[in-house]
Design an enzyme around this catalytic site. Sequence first.
Site, PDB file in Angstrom:
ATOM      1  N   SER A 134       0.847  -1.193   0.000  1.00  0.00           N
ATOM      2  CA  SER A 134       0.000   0.000   0.000  1.00  0.00           C
ATOM      3  C   SER A 134       0.888   1.250   0.000  1.00  0.00           C
ATOM      4  CB  SER A 134      -0.969  -0.047   1.186  1.00  0.00           C
ATOM      5  OG  SER A 134      -2.000   0.900   1.027  1.00  0.00           O
ATOM      6  N   ASP A 175      -9.053  -5.615  -5.157  1.00  0.00           N
ATOM      7  CA  ASP A 175      -8.244  -4.642  -4.428  1.00  0.00           C
ATOM      8  C   ASP A 175      -8.782  -3.229  -4.605  1.00  0.00           C
ATOM      9  OD1 ASP A 175      -6.001  -3.320  -3.253  1.00  0.00           O
ATOM     10  OD2 ASP A 175      -4.657  -4.845  -4.058  1.00  0.00           O
ATOM     11  N   HIS A 220      -7.284  -5.864  -0.800  1.00  0.00           N
ATOM     12  CA  HIS A 220      -6.087  -5.065  -0.543  1.00  0.00           C
ATOM     13  C   HIS A 220      -5.078  -5.775   0.361  1.00  0.00           C
ATOM     14  CE1 HIS A 220      -3.933  -1.315  -0.726  1.00  0.00           C
ATOM     15  NE2 HIS A 220      -3.985  -1.122   0.577  1.00  0.00           N
TER      16      HIS A 220
END
Length: 299
Positions: free
Chosen positions: A109, A249, A276
């Site tokens: 991320s 995601d 995610h």
Amino acid sequence: MPDVSTRMIPFGAWETWVRITEPDEPRAGALPLIVLHGGPGMAHNYLRNLEALAETGRRVIHYDQLGCGNSTHLPDAPAEFWTPQLFVDEFTNVVEHLGLTDYHLLGQSWGGMLGAEIATRRPDGLRALAICNSPASMQLWVEGAAELRAKLPAEVEATLSAHEAAGTTSAPEYLRATEVFYERHVCKVVPTPDDFRESEQQMEAEPTVYHTMNGPNEFHIVGTLRDWTIVDRVHLIDVPTLVVAGEDDEATPATWAPFVENIQDVAAHVFPGASHCTHLEQPREFRAVIAEFLARHDA
């Protein structure tokens, strides 16, 4: 059992907390892996299961970035203090203090965004980069979030939009609506894993970094990172790179396409049915893909 140690590393007037997992059986040529957590400000906890990569014979290094977790907290620092360059400098400091000359880097991320920032500087010791569930620009991230929000139940999207317009993003109704998005696109594991909850709880207890740079949640981006992009610099990354994402995601394909299109030595892997937090939803499969990639680029 792998040997785990922690230490505090001086970083200017502050300290960075580092966690090192040593393999039981070191493998010749296996380079250390440095793991960069997301947020910014979510701490290392939710990525802790990547310590299992030590079973492949390599050292695994986690650390809490400045402002969160076990590192120095700076709740009174002004917004302009929190920049990507600050975290690039912190990473460089960690590498130098640990005496690392060759290493791999994995970021998840925001950690993947930071990893890309680091890689564009072409540090001498970096040998391979894994960008996991990360966008190449926040504008692309916002556009992707809008597409996903349009598929939420109408009443959920109406609640989100109304509270965002009113500036009441801490209202219980808004928080309940965000959970609908999170359960679809952030972490599908039910109940939420303890490691994720630990990162979330420490961020909520001291939200300076997350709220300043990102905003109140994953899809309402009003922080200082809202104009961030690396699209025009991606071509500077000159190490082998793996880009991974989940099929569902919040980092949609369009958000990470610039990495695949502009890095010379790059591969991509999408995990079917994952969102995610792919590493929490499909941990064995995720680690297997990462381990194979790292092994191909060891010394």
